[in-house]
Design an enzyme around this catalytic site. Structure first.
Site, short mmCIF file in Angstrom:
data_model
loop_
_atom_site.label_atom_id
_atom_site.label_comp_id
_atom_site.label_asym_id
_atom_site.label_seq_id
_atom_site.Cartn_x
_atom_site.Cartn_y
_atom_site.Cartn_z
N ASP C 341 16.54 -2.83 6.70
CA ASP C 341 15.38 -2.25 6.03
C ASP C 341 14.97 -1.01 6.78
O ASP C 341 14.94 -1.01 8.01
CB ASP C 341 14.24 -3.27 6.02
N ASP C 378 -9.52 4.84 5.41
CA ASP C 378 -8.22 4.23 5.15
C ASP C 378 -7.73 3.54 6.43
O ASP C 378 -7.48 4.20 7.44
CB ASP C 378 -7.23 5.33 4.73
N THR C 414 -4.13 0.87 -4.53
CA THR C 414 -3.58 -0.27 -5.27
C THR C 414 -2.23 0.12 -5.83
O THR C 414 -1.91 1.31 -5.94
CB THR C 414 -4.48 -0.68 -6.45
N ALA C 415 -1.48 -0.89 -6.13
CA ALA C 415 -0.14 -0.63 -6.66
C ALA C 415 -0.21 0.08 -8.00
O ALA C 415 0.70 0.80 -8.37
CB ALA C 415 0.62 -1.94 -6.79
N SER C 420 -5.53 6.49 -2.95
CA SER C 420 -6.74 6.00 -2.31
C SER C 420 -7.66 7.19 -2.07
O SER C 420 -7.24 8.34 -2.19
CB SER C 420 -6.40 5.30 -0.99
#
Lengths: 205, 558, 727
Positions: C341, C378, C414-415, C420
């Site tokens: 990954d 954030d 949010t997805a 944001s």
């Protein structure tokens, strides 16, 4: 198909295959080779027989004994190597002695042969070549080494009352070198030498 | 000319000839066993025997076919011997005794060609042709077929089948063995090997004696005897007989015939697995053994130690003048390294260490180059063991030609290498362990006394279990014990390995192929060749060192 | 009840916090370990347990027979005669002693290896103590997720079954492995990971798994038990580190078959010597034959094999990796494709703002200030890095003094929105987010000039090509005018030293594939920078699965790491699936290893350990077999030289007498086991190199060395033995 039927089928196939192949390889093949051999090289195919006056006296490839009925060497012939085939040079029972390198029997046999040669040929022990005192593999070795042939010259000449130089010359002329110069060993074919010897002898008389 | 030069020149000639045919013959054999096309004659034969040439077999089915065919062969060879008196060209010879017929049938079907009998005294031309010569072809073809099946195991991916035995058998016979044998049979006739159907010719010798000169279809059998690495002589003394091997050059031709297929099969292997370098690696290992071995045997024979040998002034007992020592040792090495078992000189009379080399050659497991087919599958099995250990040493689950060498493969390879040593050692030991047998062995069979006598027995079981067929021929093997024990050794020494090899082939064929990466152990480089050489040597040396010490070593070093 | 154990600083667990810096092998091997392991070694002499190791079992049987003979011999001196040689009176007893020592040394090797896992097992076992569990009767996930109204009964943790639900509150031990179905808690997992900092576990998502025996430090959670009693994670771990549940791996089985075969061959060799030598009246005595047999069968590797296996597992445990089977460890050595990954493995987990790229007509300061404002609330590392960058560029003060420092409502990422920002009370807004979403957001307030879009596209593309992530910053004034200010260049920071590691892997024949959700451009740039061989961009779990399948169809063995539930299928599909300990229990169940440190780069160490395990086995096997050559040259002349003095020529080492030669070979055979124990535990040194290179080196050391070493060793021992009376 059940395993049993599978197996019996395999055997049925195997039997047919074996018969077919036997016909092909066991009958057809040797017959064809025989025909070709008899046409292409009949002399060899039939055993390289040597005839004198149409009578077969032996094969140039099969060694024979030049001994009397009791197996004693006849001094007027060049002698072949010792033979373990049958009672000696039995072409129907080829065999070596199969005696081992440390065999007491072989030590005795070699010793006997050496002293015999010492006696008949007047050779020094060191001059007697190995092939003269050892039995060949086949018992039918048609050849001897040039050294062994030369060793016998004096005896043969004496026995036949021939000049040593003539016999010696004959031997030298009969020496065959190695095939292609490096395959095998130099040889003298004893039967052919003896036939030539006999011819020479009869010519002289 | 010094013997060393003779040796080098003859080996160079062989190398040249074998080198010339390596590629074309190897490639040709690969084509024979991979093409989909049948010859017209083959199509006819398949119809006769009821085989579909395009249907492949799983390994158990392939094995069952091998066994069925061999069983039929054993029955047939046994039958023709037992029925000899009713057959033409029997030369007046009676039926061969049961025990001996049994031994001979097993012997020829297993490609061993051990001869407990003296052919001149036992078998007529019909038995030689219908029984023995046919097996010379087909037992060789079976060996090739099994080897090809194993190679297919490496070459195929995720395949449930390993080929069709009947197709492999017929193609090997008709397209490879038969044409080569026919050509060289004629060559041998020209050289002086007899080919006729005459009975004995009586000669009256110039010295006043008589001699019965034999006849017979010898050349047709001689060619396939060598080409198929069978080794069963038409005459008792085999290729020492002037009618089987008349000259220095036929000697070289015969050596070439023994080597040509075993040395070309690595090419076939490389070709079929799609990497010729793999074939060269196998070939290189075989050649290395051959050179070392022939040099050693020649050196021992030229040294000529032994009380009788040194007294005679040279190791010529049992050797033919036309071949000399070098011509004999090259033949002897070839014959024992190829599982042929033909002899052009009597190994029993070799020096202790020279004869020991003949034994060691067989003890290597007949893999350098080994018998037709059997040599290739033998060395591939050892390669699997070598790959396994090497694979662990590089930190990967071992793989050979992209096939993982896992538990099943190692199990089968282990069983394979277990078979012959067990047969050799147990057979030899039983010969001395069972009192009644021991009396018979020592009293009847053993010809030379002392250590050399032990070597004769050891040689016999080594030869039988490895399907070689040569002998320390002083041994009288035509006894119930040897006829039976050696037959068992030959049978198990042939068909157990074949069982394991075919199972291995099936297991490999079923696998997919792992791609080659930098982490893959390369199996074509000198390092691997060295490792394979070492594995062959160590597996056999460690097994046989004690018995060799008690036989040839003890005799040779005393 | 105090069951929380601090990580014990034993040699086996000490390196846990910095696994990659310690040499594989962990604690040094000390002779003291031999002493502590001795009782265990003696216990293993029980034939019932010896039976499992056929090679050593043969030695034990030989030792027993020899002992009997040693007792009988004084009454039957004829037994001393062997192959024409009269052995010293102390010969048989000497052989017997050393055969027993051979067996004990072999058991010692295994005991030492097991002992090293014991310490860890001990501390683990403490956590396994039966605790009281609050089992929820008839748990209803829909109406009463928090189980506050459900009936709770007290049950012993050992009686919990798969699927039971329990409530755990702060201070309590979690009674079994499970998933949190409701709640969030901080958990002390130090007993298992050795990491003392508590971790947060919460329901839903990828951090829901809890391990039995760990302690909840705060809050209240509802846990669904996912393991059967006695088969919890800790149970398995204990069995693993103790070596008790060690099952033989495929390669080990194959090797055992080969070793057994060699043993059988040598058994046949030795059994047949008697009758064969009897022919020439040179039959060796039973003692001599047993000595020969023991020297020939591969005792060295036979003795060390299980120690090597246990030590291999132990090395993994020292790296804080739990392998669920030895098979997985071996598979790790075979891996040909490594799926990594990107985030956390190749790059540091967080991207960092590296640059502000204003559009034409926008001031650098204006962009920086807006960006900072959008990120002030954030909490993500990316957000913090934006603030940091603005501060570093000197725009921090502007805000501090001013205009935009005012309360507002934070709009979290949010997805769906993929943005944001902050909504201020006056109606003005600031947003940062994905380019397409930001443009959409601006458009919703009014048309956007095509030139602006084109310029933005250009910048976004450039950032992507550099391997960065573009975040577009946009504002909307109180009056509703929206405009795009520019782009924040978020940069992925590739970890240092990776290029070299990937080059190592390439040399080992392992292909690395980077998996990332980034677009292909970004992925390509990062892949190039990190030096991986390939990449899979915009990867979904399905893509990942498909990639694994594709690789496997090509015959490759695939290793990967994962933590989420959606990784579970891929983890299961991969040949080596390493689940992060922080991950879900679904992931942990699916994988065949668990990394307690949750460090994805561990995969590389795992591969290395897997290879080292095989190499050690292979090398010691080679050594063991190669030793036979010298032993033969010691024993064979000694056995038969009495009858055949010529065989003395084979006595290459010029050993003193037949008796001393045979005893020396047996002693060497025993001592070499002890000498090699440290190597077996540590593992043969492994460097990344091509297969040929490794093979050449190991063949030289263990093959050739294995031939030569015993010649020297036996000779030296013989010099000592020859000083004994009677030899």
């Amino acid at each position: 198909m059940s395993p049993l039927r599978g197996t019996s089928r395999q055997y049925w196939v195997a039997i047919r295959a074996m018969l077919v192949l036997t016909l092909l390889l066991g009958v057809l093949y040797p017959l064809v080779i025989t025909v070709v051999g008899q046409v292409a090289a009949p002399a060899q195919a039939n055993g390289s027989l040597v005839r004198i006056d149409g009578k077969v006296v032996g094969s140039s490839l099969i060694g024979q004994g030049f001994t009397d009925a009791d197996g004693r060497a006849q001094p007027e012939w060049f002698q072949s190597r010792p033979s373990a085939a049958g009672d000696g040079w039995d072409a129907a029972a080829s065999s070596g002695s199969n005696l081992g390198p440390n065999s007491d029997d072989l030590v005795a046999a070699v010793g006997d042969r050496q002293s015999a040669i010492e006696k008949t040929d007047g050779a020094a022990l060191a001059d007697i070549p190995a092939d003269a005192v050892t039995a060949s593999g086949s018992g039918l070795d048609p050849h001897i080494s040039p050294a062994y042939a030369r060793l016998q010259v004096e005896r043969v000449a004496q026995a036949r009352d021939l000049p040593v130089a003539e016999v010696s010359g004959l031997v030298e002329s009969m020496i065959q070198g190695r095939d292609l110069g490096y395959l095998g060993e130099p040889t003298v074919n004893v039967l052919q030498l003896n036939i030539a010897l006999a011819e020479m002898d009869s010519g002289n008389q | 000319m010094p013997p060393l030069l003779l040796l080098i020149l003859q080996l160079a000639t062989l190398a040249l000839l074998l080198g010339i045919v390596y590629r074309p013959l190897g490639d040709y054999m690969a084509t024979v066993f991979t093409t989909r096309k049948d010859l017209a004659v083959e199509r006819g034969l398949y119809r006769v025997i009821g085989v579909k040439s395009d249907s492949d077999q799983s390994w158990p089915s392939y094995f069952r076919s091998v066994i069925a065919f061999s069983a039929v062969g054993i029955v047939l060879v046994y039958a023709v011997q037992r029925l000899q008196e009713y057959l033409p060209y029997a030369l007046g010879l009676p039926a061969v005794p049961e025990n001996l017929s049994f031994n001979t049938a097993i012997s020829f079907v297993t490609n061993t060609n051990w001869q407990s009998y003296s052919p001149e005294l036992t078998v007529g031309y019909t038995v030689q042709m219908l029984g023995l010569a046919v097996q010379n072809f087909v037992s060789a073809a079976v060996g090739i077929a099994v080897a090809i099946a194993l190679v297919r195991g490496f070459a195929r991916r995720s395949s449930p089948t390993i080929g069709n035995f009947w197709v492999d058998l017929f193609r090997g016979t008709i397209r490879i063995l038969l044409p080569l044998a026919a050509v060289f049979a004629v060559v041998l006739v020209v050289g002086g090997v007899i080919q006729n159907f005459s009975d004995y010719t009586d000669a009256s010798t110039i010295a006043g004696g008589t001699q019965a000169i034999p006849g017979g279809p010898a050349a047709s059998q001689e060619a396939i005897k060598l080409l198929g690495t069978n080794g069963g002589g038409f005459f008792n003394v085999n290729s020492a007989h002037p009618f089987e091997n008349p000259t220095g050059w036929t000697n070289l031709v015969e050596i070439f015939l023994m080597l040509v297929i075993p040395f070309a099969l690595p090419r076939t292997f490389g070709r079929m697995v799609g990497d010729n370098r793999q074939g060269y690696a196998i070939l290189a290992t075989m050649v290395a053994f051959f050179i070392v071995s022939v040099a050693a045997m020649t050196a021992f024979e030229l040294a000529g130690s032994g009380s009788a040998t040194s007294l005679a002034g040279g190791s010529m007992e049992g050797k033919e003048q036309r071949f000399g020592i070098v011509g004999s040792t090259i033949f002897g090495t070839t014959s024992t390294l190829t599982s042929t078992g033909a002899v052009n000189s009597m190994h029993d009379s070799y020096t202790a260490l020279g004869g020991g080399m003949a034994m060691i050659n067989m003890m290597l497991g007949e893999v350098a180059p080994g018998g037709v087919g059997a040599g290739l599958y033998g060395i591939l099995v050892i390669a699997i063991i070598a790959v396994f250990i090497a694979g662990l040493m590089v930190g990967r689950t071992p793989e050979y030609l992209g096939k993982k060498i896992g538990t099943r493969e190692i199990k089968l390879a282990s069983l394979y290498i277990l078979v012959t040593p067990t047969l050799v050692l147990v057979g030899t030991a039983l010969s001395f362990a069972i009192p009644a047998v021991r009396d018979d062995v020592e009293g009847t069979s053993i010809w030379n006394s002392g250590l050399h006598g032990f070597s004769e027995v050891l040689y016999a079981f080594t030869s039988a279990a490895n399907n070689n067929g040569s002998a320390f021929a002083g041994l009288t093997a035509n006894t119930p014990w040897f006829n039976t024990a050696l037959a068992v050794a030959m049978f198990l020494g042939r068909f157990l390995p074949i069982l394991f090899v075919l199972a291995l082939a099936g297991s490999l064929a079923a696998q997919d192929r792992v791609p080659v990466t930098a982490g893959t152990l390369p199996t074509h480089k000198p390092l691997f060749i060295g490792l394979l050489f070492g594995t062959v040597l160590i597996v056999s040396a460690l097994t046989y060192f004690p018995v060799l010490a008690l036989g040839p070593l003890a005799e040779g070093l005393n | 009840m105090s069951t929380i154990t601090e990580p014990t600083p034993t040699p086996s667990s000490a390196p846990s916090s910095h696994p990659s810096t310690t040499k594989t092998g962990g604690g040094a091997f000390s002779p003291k370990q031999l002493v502590t392991a001795l009782p265990g070694a003696l216990r293993k002499l029980d034939p019932r347990s010896m039976w499992r190791n056929p090679v050593m079992f043969i030695v034990e049987v030989g030792a027993a027979i020899t002992t009997v003979l040693a007792v009988v011999e004084p009454f039957a001196p004829a037994l001393r005669e062997s192959g024409g040689t009269e052995m010293a009176p102390s010969f048989t007893i000497g052989i017997a002693i050393w055969l027993w020592l051979t067996v004990i040394f072999a058991n010692l090797a295994e005991s030492v290896a097991e002992g090293r896992g014991k310490a860890q097992a001990q501390s683990l076992r403490a956590t396994r103590t039966t605790t009281a569990a609050q089992r929820v009767v008839a748990y209803d996930a829909v109406t009463d997720a928090s189980a506050e109204h459900a009936i709770v009964e007290e049950t012993a943790s050992a009686d919990l079954h798969l699927g039971d639900t329990v409530v755990v509150v702060a201070g309590e031990l979690i009674p079994g492995d499970g998933d949190i179905v409701w709640g969030i808690a901080s958990v002390d997992e130090s007993a298992i990971t050795g990491e003392s900092a508590p971790v947060v576990r919460e329901s839903g998502g990828d951090r829901s798994a809890v391990t039995g025996g760990t302690r909840v430090l705060s809050d209240r959670i509802v846990v669904r038990i996912t393991s059967k009693p006695g088969e919890t994670f800790v149970d398995r771990m204990i069995r693993l580190v103790e070596g008790a549940s060690r099952q033989k791996t495929p390669n080990e089985i194959a090797l055992n078959i080969l070793l057994a075969t060699l043993s059988i061959v040598f058994l046949v060799v030795v059994l047949t010597i008697g009758p064969i030598a009897g022919y020439s009246d040179a039959a060796p005595s039973v003692v001599v034959l047993i000595a020969l047999l023991v020297c020939l069968i591969p005792t060295t590797i036979g003795a060390l094999l299980s120690a090597i296996g246990i030590a291999g597992m132990d090395r993994l445990v020292q790296h804080n990796v739990l392998a669920m089977s030895g098979r997985a460890v071996e598979a790790a050595g075979d891996v040909t494709t490594l799926l990594l990954d990107k985030t956390g493995t190749i790059t540091y987990g967080n991207r960092q703002a590296s640059e502000f790229l204003p559009l034409t007509g926008v001031g650098a300061a204006e962009l920086a200030i807006a960006a900072r404002a959008s990120s002030l609330s954030d909490p993500t590392p990316e957000g913090k890095s934006v603030v940091d960058l603005a501060d570093r560029q000197g725009h921090g003060e502007d805000t501090a003094s001013g205009s935009m420092e005012r309360p507002g409502e934070v709009v979290p990422f949010t997805a769906q929105t993929r943005m944001s920002g902050v909504d201020y009370a006056d109606g003005s807004m600031v947003r940062k987010g994905a380019a397409s979403m930001a443009v959409e957001w601006v458009r919703s307030a009014g048309p956007v000039a095509s030139g602006t879009i084109a310029e933005l596209d250009q910048i976004v593309t450039r950032v992507s090509e550099d391997g960065g992530t573009p975040l577009v910053v946009a504002t909307r004034s109180a009056s509703g005018d929206a405009r795009i200010l520019g782009v924040i260049h978020l940069k992925d920071v590739v970890k240092t030293g990776l290029v070299e590691r990937f080059a190592d892997l390439r040399r080992m024949g392992i292909r690395t594939v980077m998996i990332t959700g980034d677009n292909p451009l970004t992925a390509k740039a990062i892949a190039a920078e990190a030096g991986v061989d390939d990449y899979l961009a915009e990867a979904t779990p399905e893509d990942k699965m498909a990639l694994i399948r594709r690789e496997q169809e090509g015959g490759n063995l695939v290793a990967m790491t994962g933590d989420g539930t959606n990784d579970a299928p891929a983890l299961a599909q991969a040949d080596v699936g390493v689940a992060m300990n922080t991950g879900t229990s679904a992931a942990k169940e699916a994988g065949n290893m668990v990394d307690l440190d949750s460090d994805p780069t561990k995969l590389i160490d795992i591969v290395r350990i897997g290879k080292q395990l095989l190499i050690t086995r292979g090398s010691l096997t080679t050594f063991s077999i190669a030793n036979d050559v010298a032993k033969y040259f010691a024993i064979i002349p000694a056995m038969f030289a009495g009858a055949y003095p010529g065989l003395e020529a084979l006595n290459l080492m010029q050993l003193h007498s037949p008796g001393s030669a045979i005893l020396s070979a047996v002693i060497f055979n025993a001592i070499i086991i002890v000498i090699l124990i440290p190597l077996a535990l540590r593992g043969v040194r492994y460097r990344a190199a091509s297969a040929s290179g490794i093979l050449g080196r190991n063949l030289l050391i263990y093959g050739l060395g294995g031939v030569i070493a015993p010649f020297i060793g036996i000779k030296l021992i013989d010099i000592v033995v020859s000083l004994l009376p009677g030899f």
